[in-house]
Design a protein around this motif. Structure first.
Motif, PDB file in Angstrom:
ATOM      1  N   GLU A  19     -28.260  75.440  15.630  1.00 20.62           N
ATOM      2  CA  GLU A  19     -27.720  74.077  15.651  1.00 20.62           C
ATOM      3  C   GLU A  19     -27.005  73.720  14.355  1.00 20.62           C
ATOM      4  N   ALA A  20     -27.533  74.199  13.235  1.00 20.22           N
ATOM      5  CA  ALA A  20     -26.919  73.868  11.945  1.00 20.22           C
ATOM      6  C   ALA A  20     -25.498  74.407  11.853  1.00 20.22           C
ATOM      7  N   GLU A  21     -25.282  75.614  12.389  1.00 23.15           N
ATOM      8  CA  GLU A  21     -23.938  76.193  12.352  1.00 23.15           C
ATOM      9  C   GLU A  21     -23.007  75.482  13.332  1.00 23.15           C
ATOM     10  N   ILE A  22     -23.530  75.099  14.481  1.00 27.99           N
ATOM     11  CA  ILE A  22     -22.737  74.308  15.434  1.00 27.99           C
ATOM     12  C   ILE A  22     -22.287  73.006  14.777  1.00 27.99           C
ATOM     13  N   ALA A  23     -23.186  72.361  14.041  1.00 27.26           N
ATOM     14  CA  ALA A  23     -22.855  71.102  13.369  1.00 27.26           C
ATOM     15  C   ALA A  23     -21.777  71.305  12.312  1.00 27.26           C
ATOM     16  N   ARG A  24     -21.869  72.405  11.561  1.00 27.59           N
ATOM     17  CA  ARG A  24     -20.839  72.699  10.541  1.00 27.59           C
ATOM     18  C   ARG A  24     -19.479  72.886  11.197  1.00 27.59           C
ATOM     19  N   ALA A  25     -19.450  73.601  12.323  1.00 22.90           N
ATOM     20  CA  ALA A  25     -18.186  73.817  13.016  1.00 22.90           C
ATOM     21  C   ALA A  25     -17.607  72.497  13.525  1.00 22.90           C
ATOM     22  N   ALA A  26     -18.460  71.637  14.059  1.00 21.19           N
ATOM     23  CA  ALA A  26     -18.002  70.335  14.548  1.00 21.19           C
ATOM     24  C   ALA A  26     -17.420  69.509  13.413  1.00 21.19           C
ATOM     25  N   GLU A  27     -18.024  69.572  12.249  1.00 21.03           N
ATOM     26  CA  GLU A  27     -17.512  68.816  11.091  1.00 21.03           C
ATOM     27  C   GLU A  27     -16.093  69.256  10.754  1.00 21.03           C
ATOM     28  N   VAL A  28     -15.848  70.571  10.780  1.00 24.08           N
ATOM     29  CA  VAL A  28     -14.504  71.089  10.475  1.00 24.08           C
ATOM     30  C   VAL A  28     -13.495  70.605  11.514  1.00 24.08           C
ATOM     31  N   LEU A  29     -13.849  70.717  12.785  1.00 29.21           N
ATOM     32  CA  LEU A  29     -12.915  70.328  13.836  1.00 29.21           C
ATOM     33  C   LEU A  29     -12.693  68.821  13.882  1.00 29.21           C
ATOM     34  N   ASN A  30     -13.716  68.048  13.621  1.00 27.74           N
ATOM     35  CA  ASN A  30     -13.566  66.589  13.611  1.00 27.74           C
ATOM     36  C   ASN A  30     -12.711  66.116  12.456  1.00 27.74           C
ATOM     37  N   ALA A  31     -12.736  66.841  11.333  1.00 27.16           N
ATOM     38  CA  ALA A  31     -11.972  66.432  10.156  1.00 27.16           C
ATOM     39  C   ALA A  31     -10.483  66.714  10.298  1.00 27.16           C
ATOM     40  N   GLY A  32     -10.117  67.640  11.181  1.00 25.12           N
ATOM     41  CA  GLY A  32      -8.717  68.021  11.312  1.00 25.12           C
ATOM     42  C   GLY A  32      -7.895  66.981  12.049  1.00 25.12           C
ATOM     43  N   THR A  33      -6.613  66.912  11.712  1.00 21.85           N
ATOM     44  CA  THR A  33      -5.690  66.018  12.415  1.00 21.85           C
ATOM     45  C   THR A  33      -4.683  66.789  13.253  1.00 21.85           C
ATOM     46  N   LYS A  34      -4.536  68.089  12.958  1.00 19.94           N
ATOM     47  CA  LYS A  34      -3.594  68.943  13.695  1.00 19.94           C
ATOM     48  C   LYS A  34      -4.328  70.229  14.059  1.00 19.94           C
ATOM     49  N   VAL A  35      -5.070  70.167  15.150  1.00 21.63           N
ATOM     50  CA  VAL A  35      -5.940  71.284  15.531  1.00 21.63           C
ATOM     51  C   VAL A  35      -5.185  72.262  16.430  1.00 21.63           C
ATOM     52  N   ALA A  36      -5.336  73.537  16.135  1.00 21.78           N
ATOM     53  CA  ALA A  36      -4.796  74.620  16.965  1.00 21.78           C
ATOM     54  C   ALA A  36      -5.949  75.480  17.452  1.00 21.78           C
ATOM     55  N   ILE A  37      -5.860  75.941  18.690  1.00 18.52           N
ATOM     56  CA  ILE A  37      -6.855  76.842  19.255  1.00 18.52           C
ATOM     57  C   ILE A  37      -6.156  78.145  19.628  1.00 18.52           C
ATOM     58  N   LEU A  38      -6.765  79.259  19.272  1.00 18.73           N
ATOM     59  CA  LEU A  38      -6.278  80.574  19.685  1.00 18.73           C
ATOM     60  C   LEU A  38      -7.344  81.211  20.557  1.00 18.73           C
ATOM     61  N   VAL A  39      -6.989  81.559  21.805  1.00 17.03           N
ATOM     62  CA  VAL A  39      -7.950  82.185  22.707  1.00 17.03           C
ATOM     63  C   VAL A  39      -7.550  83.626  22.995  1.00 17.03           C
TER      64      VAL A  39
END
Length: 595
Positions: A196-216
């Motif tokens: 859960e702690a790592e999931i929370a860290r990832a969410a913090e990074v994505l929530n802070a961004g204003t121009k998010v890109a996803i590569l699948v």
């Protein structure tokens, strides 16, 4: 009658649900061949024209079925021929099991006919699991472990079975020292989720961004719905690595298409301008097409610890199943109310598809290769499977084919070997006999092995409930991708002796073996030709004569590439004027739509 080792191997394959083995016979596997006959050909022995094709067919089957592909070959030369297809599986992380024969145990070490050190030969390609079975009691553990390892590690494995052992009476392992039992075949699936702690860290990074890109990549295939939800919440654009081209449909307005040299302009712009990057199930290797180092905060999700954190300086690495990890991440994400970034991405995507259409409709001599795939996109059934060979055909597959509905697609991604387009299609038809399959293949690959495998299609297509299997040949009498690499990377003109191909009618060959066949030498014939092939009552070959001088221009041509191409022209390229005209017309469409 006593059960032989060969009988037991086939019985165990049936327990694992294996319905066909892609193979070619030889005396090193005579015991196994006899066992197929004794078992009423269950699993089915699918005879290719060459052992390399058997391996490719197993790879194609595994890619499109999600199950293990099995190939089989005799000792010595047969085993050697499997290698290229097995390396294709290794580099694209595909579960394939190779069963190969070996010289009789009594002759090993005696420089006997066809004796090759198979353990040395296979130790790299089957590094996850390789074993020579020398006594019956090693089975079924050895076979079970080869299958389990292939499925869990997503890798090729290999069993070496000496010829004389295949004919021995099978005896199971006993409850004694130095014998190893096994467990019944069962489904294997990982649902691991990071802490859960790592999931929370990832969410913090994505929530802070204003121009998010996803590569699948292909590792996101089972998590397509979760990717869509993350993209909607974060306002992200989604680019696709080549092996992940079929993860999301191209009719989603924020999907920018393929990335890299074979990619699209909006994917290049997405990575160029983003401030946050989420990589899901991809080990895309070309970092020059990712954001500049330090430009974007990055999160990566992957099930393989060996492939995580190695392509971009990622801030958070989430080791786990992509679907479960994204599901755990979603409740922690905050919806972005400012949709300006998303709107920019969608405008870029709209302009790009307009550009692709205009480029495809440009005149060429005689047919523009981009139009071949564009016309297919207008007609392809939404449950079709598409395979592509390597070479310039892969460019048009990557950029021009619009994925929609349940369309699946793949090609040799990391090995980028010539020749798998047709055998992949055969593997796909055995994986999904009720679905239409289309293979996009250059004439170099057709001459290398594709024409021979048309015989395999002709032999087996009556087993398929939907007989449609369309092989589209880009007929330009040129080893086109390498010709353009000579020009754009080496600054050298086309060298006719190495690049030109002998003329042959692929349509005439196909018709001669009972397949439907259409020759196309004018762009107006393309639409009707696709409609005929996609509605035929048997497999079909489209022999399309197309222009080799339509350039596969990357989404961001560098100064070095443009200079090298100009140098090749000045050095006396045999088609200098025509390639300059076609290149200028093609690039002009991109620049015009970009404005």
């Amino acid at each position: 009658m006593a059960e032989t080792v060969a009988n037991h191997i086939l019985a165990r394959l049936r327990e694992w649900g294996v319905e066909q083995v892609f193979a070619y016979p030889g005396d090193g596997i005579n015991g196994l061949v006899a066992a197929f006959g004794e078992s009423d050909n269950q699993p089915r022995f699918v005879q290719s024209r060459h052992e390399e094709m058997s391996a490719f067919e197993a790879v194609g089957y595994a890619k499109f079925s999600g199950q293990v592909g099995v190939c089989m070959a005799t000792s010595g030369p047969g085993a050697i021929h499997l290698l290229n297809g097995l390396y294709d599986a290794k580099l694209d992380h595909v579960p394939v099991v190779a069963v190969v024969g070996q010289t009789a145990r009594s002759a090993m070490g005696g420089s006997y006919q066809q004796e090759v050190d198979l353990q040395s030969l296979f130790k790299d390609v089957a590094s996850e699991y390789l074993v020579e079975v020398n006594v019956p009691e090693q089975l079924p553990n050895a076979l079970d472990r080869a299958i389990r390892t292939a499925l869990v590690r997503r890798a090729p494995t290999a069993l070496i079975i000496p010829a004389d052992l295949q004919e021995e009476e099978y005896s199971p392992p006993e409850h004694v020292f130095k014998q190893v039992p096994s467990s019944p075949p069962a489904e294997l699936r990982s649902t691991a989720v990071p802490p859960e702690a790592e999931i929370a860290r990832a969410a913090e990074v994505l929530n802070a961004g204003t121009k998010v890109a996803i590569l699948v990549g292909q590792g996101a295939r089972g998590a397509a719905e979760e990717v869509r939800q993350v993209a909607e919440v974060t306002g992200a654009g989604v680019a696709k690595a080549l092996l992940g081209k079929d993860v999301l449909a191209d009719d989603l307005p924020y999907v920018t298409g393929s990335i890299g040299l074979l990619g699209t302009r909006p994917s290049y712009e997405l990575m160029r301008d983003c401030d946050t990057l989420l990589i899901v199930g991809s080990s895309f290797p070309y970092t020059q097409f990712l954001p500049d180092f330090g430009q974007a905060r990055a999160v990566q999700i992957d099930l393989d610890p060996g492939l995580i954190g190695m392509r971009y300086p990622t801030e958070v690495n989430l080791l786990g199943d992509t679907r479960g990890t994204l599901a755990a991440l979603l409740p922690r994400l905050t919806r972005k109310d400012d949709r300006s970034w998303r709107e920019t991405v969608e405008k870029n995507v709209t302009r790009w598809w307009e550009t692709v259409e205009h480029q495809a409709m440009l005149d060429a001599k005689p047919v523009n290769p981009m139009r071949i795939v564009w016309e297919l996109s207008q007609r392809i059934p939404e449950n079709a499977i598409v395979t592509s060979d390597s070479g310039s055909a892969a460019n048009w597959y990557a950029r021009d084919l619009r994925i929609r509905g349940d369309i699946r697609g793949s090609l040799s991604g990391n090995l980028a070997t010539m020749g798998p387009g047709v055998p992949y299609a055969i593997g796909a038809k055995f994986a999904h006999p009720d679905r239409p399959v289309v293979a996009l293949v250059g004439d170099g690959a057709m001459q290398m092995n594709g024409m021979a495998e048309l015989l395999t299609i002709s032999r087996y297509y009556r087993l398929w409930s939907d007989p449609r299997c369309v092989i589209c040949v880009f007929h330009n009498n040129d080893l086109n991708q390498v010709t353009w690499e000579l020009r754009a990377m080496g600054g050298e003109p086309k060298f006719e002796e190495s690049q030109a191909l002998p003329e042959v009618s692929y349509a005439d060959f196909a018709a001669g073996i009972g397949l439907d066949a259409v020759t196309v030498d004018h762009p107006d014939q393309l639409g009707p030709a696709w409609e005929r092939a996609l509605n035929a009552d048997r497999p079909a070959v489209l022999d399309v004569r197309c222009d080799p001088e339509v350039p596969p221009i990357p989404p961001h041509a560098t100064w070095e590439q443009m200079k090298a191409t100009a140098q090749s022209v000045l050095k006396g390229d045999p088609n200098a004027w025509h390639l300059m005209v076609q290149g200028a017309k093609t690039k002009a469409q991109e620049l015009r739509r970009g404005r």
